[in-house]
Design a protein around this motif. Structure first.
Motif: not given
Length: 460
Positions: A115-135
Protein backbone atom coordinates in the motif's frame (compact mmCIF):
# COMPACT_ATOMS: atom_id res chain seq x y z
CA UNK A 1 4.39 -19.06 -11.17
CA UNK A 2 6.18 -16.67 -8.79
CA UNK A 3 6.27 -19.38 -6.14
CA UNK A 4 7.87 -21.81 -8.61
CA UNK A 5 10.53 -19.23 -9.51
CA UNK A 6 11.15 -18.61 -5.82
CA UNK A 7 11.87 -22.31 -5.20
CA UNK A 8 13.88 -22.75 -8.40
CA UNK A 9 16.08 -19.71 -7.76
CA UNK A 10 16.48 -20.36 -4.05
CA UNK A 11 15.15 -17.01 -2.90
CA UNK A 12 15.10 -16.38 0.90
CA UNK A 13 12.14 -17.83 2.86
CA UNK A 14 10.81 -14.37 3.77
CA UNK A 15 10.68 -13.44 0.08
CA UNK A 16 8.98 -16.73 -0.73
CA UNK A 17 6.38 -16.02 1.98
CA UNK A 18 5.77 -12.54 0.58
CA UNK A 19 5.25 -13.96 -2.90
CA UNK A 20 2.84 -16.53 -1.53
CA UNK A 21 0.81 -13.80 0.18
CA UNK A 22 0.70 -11.62 -2.93
CA UNK A 23 -0.46 -14.59 -5.03
CA UNK A 24 -3.34 -15.24 -2.63
CA UNK A 25 -6.61 -13.83 -4.09
CA UNK A 26 -7.81 -12.82 -0.62
CA UNK A 27 -4.57 -10.95 0.16
CA UNK A 28 -4.60 -9.28 -3.27
CA UNK A 29 -8.12 -8.03 -2.57
CA UNK A 30 -7.03 -6.65 0.80
CA UNK A 31 -4.07 -4.88 -0.82
CA UNK A 32 -6.44 -3.22 -3.31
CA UNK A 33 -8.86 -2.27 -0.52
CA UNK A 34 -6.01 -0.82 1.59
CA UNK A 35 -4.82 1.31 -1.33
CA UNK A 36 -8.35 2.54 -2.05
CA UNK A 37 -8.95 3.36 1.62
CA UNK A 38 -5.60 5.15 1.70
CA UNK A 39 -6.65 7.27 -1.29
CA UNK A 40 -9.97 8.08 0.38
CA UNK A 41 -8.01 9.36 3.38
CA UNK A 42 -5.72 11.37 1.08
CA UNK A 43 -8.57 13.08 -0.76
CA UNK A 44 -10.57 13.82 2.38
CA UNK A 45 -7.46 15.29 4.05
CA UNK A 46 -6.57 17.40 1.01
CA UNK A 47 -10.07 18.79 0.54
CA UNK A 48 -10.73 19.43 4.22
CA UNK A 49 -7.36 21.14 4.69
CA UNK A 50 -7.62 23.05 1.42
CA UNK A 51 -11.14 24.33 2.10
CA UNK A 52 -10.23 25.47 5.61
CA UNK A 53 -7.19 27.38 4.34
CA UNK A 54 -9.14 29.06 1.53
CA UNK A 55 -11.66 30.33 4.09
CA UNK A 56 -8.91 32.00 6.14
CA UNK A 57 -7.23 33.43 3.03
CA UNK A 58 -4.30 30.99 2.92
CA UNK A 59 -3.08 28.98 -0.09
CA UNK A 60 -4.90 25.61 -0.45
CA UNK A 61 -1.56 23.80 -0.83
CA UNK A 62 -0.79 24.66 2.80
CA UNK A 63 -4.06 22.98 3.77
CA UNK A 64 -3.09 19.87 1.80
CA UNK A 65 0.21 19.71 3.66
CA UNK A 66 -1.49 20.22 7.02
CA UNK A 67 -4.14 17.65 6.12
CA UNK A 68 -1.33 15.20 5.44
CA UNK A 69 0.20 15.94 8.84
CA UNK A 70 -3.19 15.33 10.49
CA UNK A 71 -3.71 11.88 8.94
CA UNK A 72 -0.04 10.92 8.93
CA UNK A 73 2.59 9.64 11.31
CA UNK A 74 2.38 12.65 13.65
CA UNK A 75 -1.33 12.65 14.62
CA UNK A 76 -4.04 10.17 13.52
CA UNK A 77 -1.69 7.59 11.93
CA UNK A 78 -4.25 6.68 9.27
CA UNK A 79 -1.62 6.95 6.54
CA UNK A 80 1.87 5.94 7.62
CA UNK A 81 4.94 4.94 5.60
CA UNK A 82 7.76 2.48 6.40
CA UNK A 83 10.33 5.29 6.12
CA UNK A 84 9.04 6.59 9.49
CA UNK A 85 10.15 3.34 11.14
CA UNK A 86 6.54 2.25 11.72
CA UNK A 87 5.16 -1.23 11.15
CA UNK A 88 1.76 -2.42 9.97
CA UNK A 89 0.56 -2.68 13.57
CA UNK A 90 1.07 1.10 13.97
CA UNK A 91 -1.31 2.05 11.14
CA UNK A 92 -4.86 2.66 12.36
CA UNK A 93 -6.34 2.12 8.91
CA UNK A 94 -4.70 -1.29 8.50
CA UNK A 95 -5.69 -2.37 12.02
CA UNK A 96 -9.30 -1.55 11.15
CA UNK A 97 -9.00 -3.45 7.88
CA UNK A 98 -7.57 -6.50 9.64
CA UNK A 99 -10.34 -6.50 12.23
CA UNK A 100 -13.17 -6.43 9.71
CA UNK A 101 -11.52 -8.92 7.33
CA UNK A 102 -9.97 -11.34 9.83
CA UNK A 103 -6.70 -11.33 7.86
CA UNK A 104 -3.82 -13.27 9.52
CA UNK A 105 -1.06 -11.23 11.18
CA UNK A 106 1.63 -12.42 8.75
CA UNK A 107 -0.26 -10.80 5.84
CA UNK A 108 -0.20 -7.28 7.27
CA UNK A 109 3.48 -6.36 6.71
CA UNK A 110 3.14 -7.23 3.01
CA UNK A 111 -0.14 -5.31 2.71
CA UNK A 112 1.45 -2.34 4.51
CA UNK A 113 4.55 -2.31 2.31
CA UNK A 114 2.54 -2.67 -0.91
CA UNK A 115 0.00 0.00 0.00
CA UNK A 116 2.78 2.44 0.95
CA UNK A 117 4.68 1.79 -2.26
CA UNK A 118 1.61 2.25 -4.48
CA UNK A 119 0.61 5.54 -2.82
CA UNK A 120 4.22 6.77 -2.91
CA UNK A 121 4.42 6.01 -6.65
CA UNK A 122 1.13 7.87 -7.23
CA UNK A 123 2.61 10.75 -5.25
CA UNK A 124 5.66 10.84 -7.54
CA UNK A 125 3.40 10.79 -10.60
CA UNK A 126 1.45 13.63 -8.99
CA UNK A 127 4.48 15.91 -8.74
CA UNK A 128 5.41 15.10 -12.36
CA UNK A 129 1.90 16.15 -13.45
CA UNK A 130 2.17 19.26 -11.27
CA UNK A 131 5.39 20.39 -12.93
CA UNK A 132 3.97 19.56 -16.36
CA UNK A 133 0.95 21.76 -15.60
CA UNK A 134 3.17 24.53 -14.21
CA UNK A 135 5.20 24.37 -17.43
CA UNK A 136 2.00 24.79 -19.46
CA UNK A 137 1.03 27.82 -17.38
CA UNK A 138 4.46 29.44 -17.70
CA UNK A 139 5.67 31.63 -20.54
CA UNK A 140 8.91 30.41 -22.11
CA UNK A 141 9.81 33.80 -23.61
CA UNK A 142 9.29 35.53 -20.27
CA UNK A 143 11.26 32.79 -18.51
CA UNK A 144 14.17 33.25 -20.93
CA UNK A 145 14.06 37.01 -20.38
CA UNK A 146 14.64 36.58 -16.66
CA UNK A 147 17.29 33.87 -17.17
CA UNK A 148 20.19 36.01 -15.93
CA UNK A 149 18.25 37.26 -12.91
CA UNK A 150 17.11 33.71 -12.10
CA UNK A 151 20.69 32.46 -12.31
CA UNK A 152 21.89 35.17 -9.90
CA UNK A 153 19.09 34.36 -7.43
CA UNK A 154 19.82 30.63 -7.66
CA UNK A 155 23.58 30.93 -7.16
CA UNK A 156 23.20 33.29 -4.19
CA UNK A 157 20.44 31.05 -2.81
CA UNK A 158 22.78 28.06 -2.87
CA UNK A 159 26.06 29.69 -1.86
CA UNK A 160 24.83 31.87 1.04
CA UNK A 161 22.98 29.27 3.14
CA UNK A 162 25.54 26.57 2.35
CA UNK A 163 28.49 28.70 3.52
CA UNK A 164 26.70 30.17 6.55
CA UNK A 165 25.24 26.83 7.64
CA UNK A 166 28.44 24.83 7.25
CA UNK A 167 30.70 27.37 8.94
CA UNK A 168 28.19 27.99 11.73
CA UNK A 169 27.88 24.29 12.51
CA UNK A 170 31.67 23.87 12.56
CA UNK A 171 32.60 26.95 14.63
CA UNK A 172 29.50 27.47 16.80
CA UNK A 173 28.45 23.87 17.43
CA UNK A 174 31.85 22.17 16.92
CA UNK A 175 30.40 19.60 14.52
CA UNK A 176 32.82 17.59 12.38
CA UNK A 177 33.47 18.90 8.88
CA UNK A 178 31.76 16.19 6.79
CA UNK A 179 28.44 16.18 8.76
CA UNK A 180 28.49 20.00 8.79
CA UNK A 181 29.01 20.10 5.01
CA UNK A 182 26.14 17.65 4.52
CA UNK A 183 23.76 19.63 6.75
CA UNK A 184 24.85 22.83 5.00
CA UNK A 185 24.06 21.19 1.67
CA UNK A 186 20.50 20.46 2.87
CA UNK A 187 20.04 24.23 3.24
CA UNK A 188 20.63 24.81 -0.49
CA UNK A 189 17.47 23.10 -1.77
CA UNK A 190 14.28 24.80 -2.98
CA UNK A 191 11.04 22.89 -3.45
CA UNK A 192 9.90 23.93 -6.92
CA UNK A 193 6.67 21.95 -6.52
CA UNK A 194 5.44 23.81 -3.44
CA UNK A 195 6.59 27.25 -4.63
CA UNK A 196 5.10 26.84 -8.10
CA UNK A 197 1.77 25.67 -6.71
CA UNK A 198 1.51 28.67 -4.38
CA UNK A 199 2.46 31.11 -7.15
CA UNK A 200 -0.17 29.54 -9.40
CA UNK A 201 -2.84 29.82 -6.69
CA UNK A 202 -1.90 33.46 -6.09
CA UNK A 203 -2.09 34.23 -9.80
CA UNK A 204 1.60 35.23 -9.79
CA UNK A 205 3.11 32.55 -11.99
CA UNK A 206 3.62 34.82 -15.02
CA UNK A 207 4.60 37.92 -13.06
CA UNK A 208 8.29 38.95 -13.31
CA UNK A 209 8.79 37.78 -9.72
CA UNK A 210 7.05 34.46 -10.41
CA UNK A 211 9.15 33.76 -13.48
CA UNK A 212 12.37 34.61 -11.63
CA UNK A 213 11.38 32.34 -8.74
CA UNK A 214 10.50 29.42 -11.04
CA UNK A 215 13.64 29.86 -13.14
CA UNK A 216 15.80 30.14 -10.03
CA UNK A 217 14.10 27.11 -8.44
CA UNK A 218 14.88 25.03 -11.54
CA UNK A 219 18.53 26.10 -11.49
CA UNK A 220 18.49 25.55 -7.72
CA UNK A 221 17.33 21.98 -8.25
CA UNK A 222 20.19 21.35 -10.65
CA UNK A 223 22.74 22.93 -8.32
CA UNK A 224 21.21 21.01 -5.42
CA UNK A 225 21.61 17.71 -7.26
CA UNK A 226 25.25 18.57 -7.96
CA UNK A 227 25.83 19.52 -4.31
CA UNK A 228 24.16 16.29 -3.14
CA UNK A 229 26.35 14.23 -5.46
CA UNK A 230 29.46 16.05 -4.26
CA UNK A 231 28.78 15.72 -0.53
CA UNK A 232 27.68 12.09 -0.95
CA UNK A 233 30.97 11.37 -2.70
CA UNK A 234 32.81 13.20 0.07
CA UNK A 235 31.05 11.16 2.73
CA UNK A 236 31.70 7.80 1.04
CA UNK A 237 35.27 8.28 -0.13
CA UNK A 238 36.56 11.24 1.85
CA UNK A 239 37.37 12.97 -1.44
CA UNK A 240 35.51 14.88 -4.13
CA UNK A 241 35.94 13.73 -7.72
CA UNK A 242 36.04 16.75 -10.06
CA UNK A 243 35.11 14.53 -13.01
CA UNK A 244 31.71 13.77 -11.43
CA UNK A 245 31.02 17.47 -10.89
CA UNK A 246 31.90 18.30 -14.50
CA UNK A 247 29.70 15.49 -15.81
CA UNK A 248 26.73 16.69 -13.74
CA UNK A 249 27.12 20.32 -14.84
CA UNK A 250 27.49 19.43 -18.52
CA UNK A 251 24.59 16.96 -18.52
CA UNK A 252 22.30 19.40 -16.69
CA UNK A 253 23.02 22.28 -19.04
CA UNK A 254 22.82 20.10 -22.15
CA UNK A 255 19.48 18.63 -21.06
CA UNK A 256 17.71 21.93 -20.42
CA UNK A 257 19.11 23.76 -23.45
CA UNK A 258 18.57 20.72 -25.68
CA UNK A 259 15.01 20.20 -24.42
CA UNK A 260 14.05 23.77 -25.26
CA UNK A 261 15.61 23.90 -28.74
CA UNK A 262 14.69 20.37 -29.82
CA UNK A 263 11.20 20.78 -28.35
CA UNK A 264 10.56 23.95 -30.29
CA UNK A 265 11.76 22.23 -33.46
CA UNK A 266 9.40 19.28 -32.83
CA UNK A 267 6.36 21.41 -31.99
CA UNK A 268 4.91 21.32 -35.55
CA UNK A 269 5.25 17.52 -35.54
CA UNK A 270 3.24 17.34 -32.30
CA UNK A 271 0.46 19.55 -33.70
CA UNK A 272 0.27 17.59 -36.97
CA UNK A 273 0.24 14.27 -35.13
CA UNK A 274 -2.60 15.09 -32.73
CA UNK A 275 -4.56 16.86 -35.48
CA UNK A 276 -4.50 13.69 -37.59
CA UNK A 277 -5.69 11.44 -34.74
CA UNK A 278 -9.37 10.64 -34.30
CA UNK A 279 -9.45 9.01 -30.86
CA UNK A 280 -10.53 10.77 -27.67
CA UNK A 281 -7.90 12.44 -25.45
CA UNK A 282 -5.23 12.41 -28.15
CA UNK A 283 -3.77 15.80 -27.18
CA UNK A 284 -3.39 14.94 -23.50
CA UNK A 285 -2.10 11.38 -24.02
CA UNK A 286 0.54 12.32 -26.60
CA UNK A 287 1.67 15.25 -24.42
CA UNK A 288 1.96 12.99 -21.36
CA UNK A 289 4.00 10.47 -23.34
CA UNK A 290 6.38 13.28 -24.28
CA UNK A 291 6.56 14.47 -20.66
CA UNK A 292 7.26 10.97 -19.35
CA UNK A 293 9.96 10.33 -21.99
CA UNK A 294 11.59 13.67 -21.14
CA UNK A 295 11.46 12.72 -17.47
CA UNK A 296 13.16 9.40 -18.22
CA UNK A 297 15.89 11.18 -20.19
CA UNK A 298 16.35 13.59 -17.26
CA UNK A 299 16.75 10.61 -14.90
CA UNK A 300 19.25 9.06 -17.30
CA UNK A 301 21.47 12.16 -17.09
CA UNK A 302 21.08 12.14 -13.29
CA UNK A 303 18.53 14.96 -13.09
CA UNK A 304 14.99 14.86 -11.69
CA UNK A 305 12.07 13.59 -13.81
CA UNK A 306 10.07 16.68 -12.81
CA UNK A 307 12.48 18.89 -14.78
CA UNK A 308 11.77 16.90 -17.93
CA UNK A 309 8.01 17.20 -17.41
CA UNK A 310 8.31 20.94 -16.76
CA UNK A 311 10.38 21.44 -19.94
CA UNK A 312 7.79 19.62 -22.09
CA UNK A 313 4.93 21.64 -20.59
CA UNK A 314 6.85 24.84 -21.23
CA UNK A 315 7.42 23.92 -24.87
CA UNK A 316 3.93 22.61 -25.65
CA UNK A 317 2.34 25.74 -24.16
CA UNK A 318 3.65 27.60 -27.23
CA UNK A 319 1.72 25.44 -29.70
CA UNK A 320 -1.79 26.09 -31.00
CA UNK A 321 -2.90 23.16 -28.84
CA UNK A 322 -1.53 24.78 -25.69
CA UNK A 323 -4.82 26.21 -24.38
CA UNK A 324 -6.68 22.97 -25.10
CA UNK A 325 -3.97 21.01 -23.29
CA UNK A 326 -4.17 23.29 -20.24
CA UNK A 327 -7.88 22.58 -19.88
CA UNK A 328 -7.47 18.83 -20.38
CA UNK A 329 -4.69 18.42 -17.81
CA UNK A 330 -6.60 20.18 -14.99
CA UNK A 331 -8.86 17.22 -14.03
CA UNK A 332 -5.84 14.90 -14.07
CA UNK A 333 -3.91 17.31 -11.86
CA UNK A 334 -6.88 17.62 -9.49
CA UNK A 335 -6.77 13.85 -8.97
CA UNK A 336 -3.02 13.22 -8.71
CA UNK A 337 -1.36 16.39 -7.40
CA UNK A 338 -3.06 16.39 -3.94
CA UNK A 339 -1.59 12.93 -3.31
CA UNK A 340 1.90 14.41 -3.48
CA UNK A 341 1.26 17.19 -0.96
CA UNK A 342 -0.68 14.99 1.47
CA UNK A 343 2.08 12.35 1.36
CA UNK A 344 4.74 15.01 2.08
CA UNK A 345 2.68 16.08 5.11
CA UNK A 346 1.96 12.49 6.19
CA UNK A 347 5.67 11.63 6.19
CA UNK A 348 6.47 14.66 8.36
CA UNK A 349 7.29 13.54 11.90
CA UNK A 350 6.48 16.35 14.32
CA UNK A 351 7.76 14.35 17.28
CA UNK A 352 11.21 15.84 16.63
CA UNK A 353 9.73 19.17 17.81
CA UNK A 354 8.96 17.83 21.28
CA UNK A 355 11.38 19.52 23.75
CA UNK A 356 10.26 17.20 26.57
CA UNK A 357 12.26 14.42 24.93
CA UNK A 358 15.94 14.95 25.88
CA UNK A 359 17.02 13.45 22.55
CA UNK A 360 15.33 16.33 20.72
CA UNK A 361 16.78 19.23 22.70
CA UNK A 362 20.17 19.41 21.01
CA UNK A 363 18.43 18.95 17.67
CA UNK A 364 16.02 21.82 18.41
CA UNK A 365 18.85 24.19 19.23
CA UNK A 366 20.62 23.26 16.00
CA UNK A 367 17.26 23.47 14.20
CA UNK A 368 16.79 27.05 15.41
CA UNK A 369 20.16 28.01 13.94
CA UNK A 370 19.49 26.14 10.67
CA UNK A 371 16.04 27.73 10.34
CA UNK A 372 17.44 31.25 10.70
CA UNK A 373 20.10 30.51 8.09
CA UNK A 374 17.57 28.76 5.84
CA UNK A 375 15.20 31.75 5.83
CA UNK A 376 17.72 34.58 5.67
CA UNK A 377 19.91 32.71 3.18
CA UNK A 378 17.03 32.66 0.70
CA UNK A 379 15.39 36.01 1.53
CA UNK A 380 18.60 37.88 0.63
CA UNK A 381 18.50 36.35 -2.88
CA UNK A 382 15.85 38.85 -4.02
CA UNK A 383 18.00 41.74 -2.85
CA UNK A 384 20.98 40.38 -4.80
CA UNK A 385 19.34 41.72 -7.98
CA UNK A 386 21.01 45.11 -7.79
CA UNK A 387 20.73 47.53 -10.68
CA UNK A 388 17.62 45.91 -12.19
CA UNK A 389 15.68 48.37 -14.38
CA UNK A 390 12.42 46.45 -13.79
CA UNK A 391 10.54 47.22 -10.55
CA UNK A 392 10.55 43.97 -8.60
CA UNK A 393 9.13 42.75 -5.32
CA UNK A 394 12.49 41.55 -4.03
CA UNK A 395 11.08 40.30 -0.74
CA UNK A 396 8.60 38.06 -2.59
CA UNK A 397 11.42 36.60 -4.71
CA UNK A 398 13.43 35.74 -1.62
CA UNK A 399 10.44 34.30 0.26
CA UNK A 400 9.50 32.21 -2.77
CA UNK A 401 12.84 30.43 -2.51
CA UNK A 402 12.39 29.45 1.17
CA UNK A 403 10.53 26.08 1.11
CA UNK A 404 12.80 23.01 1.16
CA UNK A 405 9.94 20.48 1.02
CA UNK A 406 10.59 17.06 -0.43
CA UNK A 407 13.99 18.17 -1.80
CA UNK A 408 15.25 18.93 1.69
CA UNK A 409 13.87 15.64 2.96
CA UNK A 410 15.92 13.83 0.31
CA UNK A 411 19.08 15.39 1.75
CA UNK A 412 18.03 14.47 5.29
CA UNK A 413 17.15 10.93 4.21
CA UNK A 414 20.45 10.35 2.43
CA UNK A 415 22.38 11.80 5.36
CA UNK A 416 20.55 9.66 7.94
CA UNK A 417 20.69 6.40 5.94
CA UNK A 418 24.42 6.78 5.30
CA UNK A 419 25.12 7.47 8.98
CA UNK A 420 26.69 10.85 8.20
CA UNK A 421 24.30 12.86 10.36
CA UNK A 422 24.07 12.35 14.11
CA UNK A 423 20.62 11.97 15.68
CA UNK A 424 20.54 15.59 16.87
CA UNK A 425 21.84 17.00 13.58
CA UNK A 426 19.41 14.90 11.55
CA UNK A 427 16.54 16.12 13.79
CA UNK A 428 17.71 19.70 13.23
CA UNK A 429 17.68 19.28 9.46
CA UNK A 430 14.20 17.71 9.54
CA UNK A 431 12.79 20.53 11.70
CA UNK A 432 14.31 23.09 9.32
CA UNK A 433 12.68 21.36 6.35
CA UNK A 434 9.30 21.17 8.12
CA UNK A 435 9.31 24.81 9.20
CA UNK A 436 10.43 26.26 5.85
CA UNK A 437 7.86 24.15 4.02
CA UNK A 438 4.98 25.37 6.16
CA UNK A 439 6.17 28.96 6.57
CA UNK A 440 6.66 29.75 2.89
CA UNK A 441 3.03 29.70 1.60
CA UNK A 442 1.61 32.25 4.09
CA UNK A 443 4.77 34.39 3.92
CA UNK A 444 4.59 34.45 0.12
CA UNK A 445 0.97 35.59 0.29
CA UNK A 446 1.96 38.36 2.73
CA UNK A 447 4.85 39.45 0.50
CA UNK A 448 2.47 39.90 -2.45
CA UNK A 449 -0.31 41.54 -0.40
CA UNK A 450 -1.73 44.70 -1.93
CA UNK A 451 -0.33 44.08 -5.43
CA UNK A 452 -2.64 43.45 -8.43
CA UNK A 453 -2.87 39.86 -9.73
CA UNK A 454 -1.19 39.21 -13.08
CA UNK A 455 -2.63 35.81 -14.03
CA UNK A 456 -5.77 33.78 -13.65
CA UNK A 457 -5.78 31.12 -10.95
CA UNK A 458 -5.97 27.55 -12.23
CA UNK A 459 -9.47 26.18 -12.27
CA UNK A 460 -11.14 29.59 -12.18
Amino acid sequence: MLQFLSSALGWPPILAETIEIIESPEASTLILVSVLLGLVVVYLASKLGGELCVRVNLPPVLGELLGGVLVGTSVLRLLVFPSSGAGAEDVVLLNFLQQISGAPDNWMPTIFATQSEVISVLSEIGVIILLFEIGLESNLDELLKVGTKAAIVAVVGVAAPFAAGTLGLIYLFHIATIPAVFAGAALTATSIGITAKVLSELGRLNSPEGQIIIGAAIIDDILGIIVLAVVSSLAKTGEIRPSNIVILIVSSTAFLVGAIFIGRWLNPFFVNLVSSMQTRGEVLVVALVAAILAGLIAQFVRLEAILGAFAVGLILAETEKGEELKEQVKPLADVLVPIFFVVVGAKTDLSVLNPADPVNRAGLIIAGFLLVVAVLGKVITGFSLVGSSTPLNRLAIGVGMIPRGEVGLVFAGVGASSGILSESLNAGVIVMVIMTTFLAPPLLRLAFRGEPTTAVEPGS
